[in-house]
Design an enzyme around this catalytic site. Structure first.
Site, PDB file in Angstrom:
ATOM      1  N   PHE A   1      -3.445   1.875  -1.346  1.00  0.00           N
ATOM      2  CA  PHE A   1      -3.538   3.323  -1.531  1.00  0.00           C
ATOM      3  C   PHE A   1      -2.564   3.857  -2.562  1.00  0.00           C
ATOM      4  O   PHE A   1      -2.789   4.906  -3.152  1.00  0.00           O
ATOM      5  CB  PHE A   1      -3.292   4.037  -0.189  1.00  0.00           C
TER       6      PHE A   1
ATOM      7  N   LYS B   1     -12.892  -3.425  -3.371  1.00  0.00           N
ATOM      8  CA  LYS B   1     -12.732  -2.766  -2.076  1.00  0.00           C
ATOM      9  C   LYS B   1     -11.443  -1.966  -2.136  1.00  0.00           C
ATOM     10  O   LYS B   1     -10.361  -2.464  -1.856  1.00  0.00           O
ATOM     11  CB  LYS B   1     -12.688  -3.804  -0.956  1.00  0.00           C
TER      12      LYS B   1
ATOM     13  N   GLU C   1      -9.475   3.079   1.640  1.00  0.00           N
ATOM     14  CA  GLU C   1     -10.326   4.163   2.129  1.00  0.00           C
ATOM     15  C   GLU C   1      -9.588   5.495   2.190  1.00  0.00           C
ATOM     16  O   GLU C   1     -10.200   6.541   2.402  1.00  0.00           O
ATOM     17  CB  GLU C   1     -10.893   3.807   3.512  1.00  0.00           C
ATOM     18  N   ARG C   2      -8.260   5.464   1.959  1.00  0.00           N
ATOM     19  CA  ARG C   2      -7.488   6.710   2.006  1.00  0.00           C
ATOM     20  C   ARG C   2      -7.630   7.534   0.731  1.00  0.00           C
ATOM     21  O   ARG C   2      -7.533   8.753   0.757  1.00  0.00           O
ATOM     22  CB  ARG C   2      -6.008   6.406   2.258  1.00  0.00           C
TER      23      ARG C   2
ATOM     24  N   SER D   1       0.868  -4.859   2.139  1.00  0.00           N
ATOM     25  CA  SER D   1       2.054  -5.252   2.894  1.00  0.00           C
ATOM     26  C   SER D   1       2.075  -6.762   3.098  1.00  0.00           C
ATOM     27  O   SER D   1       1.029  -7.437   3.040  1.00  0.00           O
ATOM     28  CB  SER D   1       2.074  -4.553   4.252  1.00  0.00           C
TER      29      SER D   1
ATOM     30  N   CYS E   1       5.690  -0.655  -4.690  1.00  0.00           N
ATOM     31  CA  CYS E   1       6.231  -1.973  -4.357  1.00  0.00           C
ATOM     32  C   CYS E   1       7.395  -2.337  -5.273  1.00  0.00           C
ATOM     33  O   CYS E   1       8.138  -3.274  -4.997  1.00  0.00           O
ATOM     34  CB  CYS E   1       5.152  -3.040  -4.430  1.00  0.00           C
TER      35      CYS E   1
ATOM     36  N   GLU F   1      10.708  -2.937   4.581  1.00  0.00           N
ATOM     37  CA  GLU F   1      10.236  -2.122   3.472  1.00  0.00           C
ATOM     38  C   GLU F   1       9.884  -0.742   4.030  1.00  0.00           C
ATOM     39  O   GLU F   1       8.961  -0.601   4.832  1.00  0.00           O
ATOM     40  CB  GLU F   1       9.006  -2.751   2.812  1.00  0.00           C
TER      41      GLU F   1
END
Length: 499
Positions: free
Chosen positions: A149, A173, A176-177, A226, A281, A384
């Site tokens: 996202f 893919k 979806e957010r 993640s 990241c 994190e």
């Protein structure tokens, strides 16, 4: 309210199975749209479509592929504002930050326009009597990227252009957010002349991801997210005989030496720690101060600047930092700050108390936060956070600082601020981290190099984009050839040699 469908075979396709997810505006907490979530049948349709398109696309000449990529880059620029608006409204980052994301993504497209040079093989003449050997790189087939996202445009662009330019057909893919950018890019690819089915978008959640990982029609999967999910993606994908690159989490350290230009280091860390609300990241989330004098001066100057950062809706001019992506993530970030305080860290600047701007009280806002006297056993150091939180660790020596970085489970990025050439050289050579900066806070490689960390920040053998990207999206073929001539005579049953 708007609705986002899949994009398969050159057209919008509604999700089957009746499942959907809301799309929130992080600055208000209000639902602004809906995205259909893929069933396994939707994934199957995308794979079948991409597989059919691969037959002709992989045979398309390199210069034709390049001409489409050039046109795609031109259309991206023409539609930059539309893409930027989707990023701001669905992710929450401010306008300038979204523009920066697009610029870095566009650079990968430009690099992909040079794919003929990158796909050149090697040739060895006369390795034996009348025998030549050469190698080529060929496309894998149907490939897939599962993207996060936090960079809804840039990270997809890290994978799509190179993979397609190499001759693969592609399924994206996205998260979806914030799904809208993916469909805009699909539309622009079609306008650029990309044949239907070469690039497809499937929106979904774990149902789609698991089916992608197990589908025998998909050859390779790229992932950014993640570490726990990256590890799952890697092991599940490789167990199903796929090539996988899975980039995971990070805890990036900045070492500030006593001889550093403190003002330069402070300016760098303000952007690197709090830019994009820390949802990067490559965010600088740990400042390692060598000596108390360095720590005291640095913290005072960072606090003075950080408490004046303008936090608010990304669509409002002048704001420098937006909200976090979801209500749940915002609560997690604030919870980790509280854990750090309970564990003994000193809260120098407290973002938990930030109140949303007028009319935005229900948004997912957390202000810039600074925690001092953090130790390596605290959760705010080990985990994190993925929020606008800078933790400061005080050490007595360069050796102590390096040991912190070496001992952490993540090895994505790091940097050092110093004027000492020998220290910088030792650091860059010895540190067990994939991307290293010297007086550079965000050492994100440009498009013609490659992006990736070490240790538990990556699973798989290849980094992203650049030369490593080409290697990931292709397989090597070596050809040994001899043409019949009048000088050949008789069969030889011995093992082939170079004689």
């Amino acid at each position: 309210m708007y609705k986002i469908d899949h994009y398969i075979g050159g057209k919008n396709v509604a999700a089957t199975g009746g499942r959907s997810a809301p799309i929130y505006d992080p600055s208000t907490g209000q639902v602004q749209g809906e995205v259909g979530l893929a069933s396994t049948d939707d994934v199957d349709t995308a794979v079948e479509t991409a597989a059919k398109a691969f037959e002709s696309w992989s045979d398309t000449g390199l210069m034709k592929r390049v001409s489409i990529m050039f046109k795609f880059r031109e259309l991206l620029e023409q539609n930059r504002d539309e893409l930027c608006e989707h990023i701001v409204k669905e992710h929450g980052k401010v306008w300038d930050d979204a523009m920066g994301e697009l610029t870095r993504g566009f650079e990968i497209v430009e690099n992909a326009c040079g794919i003929p040079e990158m796909l050149k093989g090697e040739f060895s003449e006369q390795v034996g009597s009348g025998i030549d050997v050469y190698n080529t790189r060929q496309a894998l087939g149907v490939v897939c990227s599962i993207t996060p996202f936090n960079f809804p445009a840039m990270v997809p662009l890290w994978t799509i252009p190179l993979a397609i330019a190499c001759g693969n057909t592609f399924i994206l893919k996205p998260s979806e957010r914030d799904p809208s950018c993916a469909n805009v890019m699909a539309r622009l690819f079609s306008e650029a002349g990309l044949p239907d089915g070469v690039f497809n978008v499937v929106h979904g959640d774990k149902v789609a991801v698991d089916h992608i990982l197990k589908h025998n029609g998909i050859e390779a999967v790229s992932f950014v997210g993640s570490t726990p999910v990256a590890e799952y993606i890697y092991h599940t994908g490789t167990a199903n005989n796929k090539r996988v690159q899975a980039l995971g989490g990070a805890k990036n350290h900045a070492i500030i030496m006593p001889d550093a230009d403190i003002d330069q280091a402070v300016d760098a860390m303000i952007g690197a720690a709090f830019g994009s609300a820390g949802e990067r990241c490559m965010a600088l989330s740990v400042a390692v101060a060598v000596g108390d004098n360095v720590a005291d001066e640095m913290i005072t100057k960072i606090k003075d600047q950080a408490e004046n950062i303008k936090v608010g809706c990304g669509m409002s001019a002048g704001n420098e930092m937006g909200p976090l992506i979801t209500k749940e993530h915002c609560a997690r970030v604030k919870g980790l700050i509280s854990e750090g305080e309970k564990d003994g860290a000193k809260v120098v600047l407290d973002g938990r108390t930030f109140e949303g701007p007028d009319g935005k009280e229900d948004g997912y806002f957390c202000g810039p936060t600074i925690l001092d006297n953090v130790t390596k056993d605290m959760s705010v150091y080990k985990e994190e956070i993925f929020g606008p939180v800078l933790v400061v660790v005080r050490v007595n020596s360069y050796g102590d600082a390096v040991k912190l970085v070496q001992d952490h489970e993540y090895g994505n990025g790091t940097c050092i601020f110093t004027r000492e050439g020998d220290i910088a050289r030792n650091f860059t050579r010895k540190i067990k981290v994939g991307m290293v900066g010297v007086n550079v806070p965000l050492p994100v490689p440009l498009a013609f190099h490659s992006f990736g960390g070490w240790k538990r920040s990556i699973f798989g053998d290849h980094h992203m984009y650049g030369p490593e990207g080409v290697r990931f999206w292709t397989k090597i073929k070596t050809v040994t050839s001899r043409w019949p001539t009048s000088i050949m005579s008789g069969a030889n049953l011995s093992f082939p040699s170079s004689d």
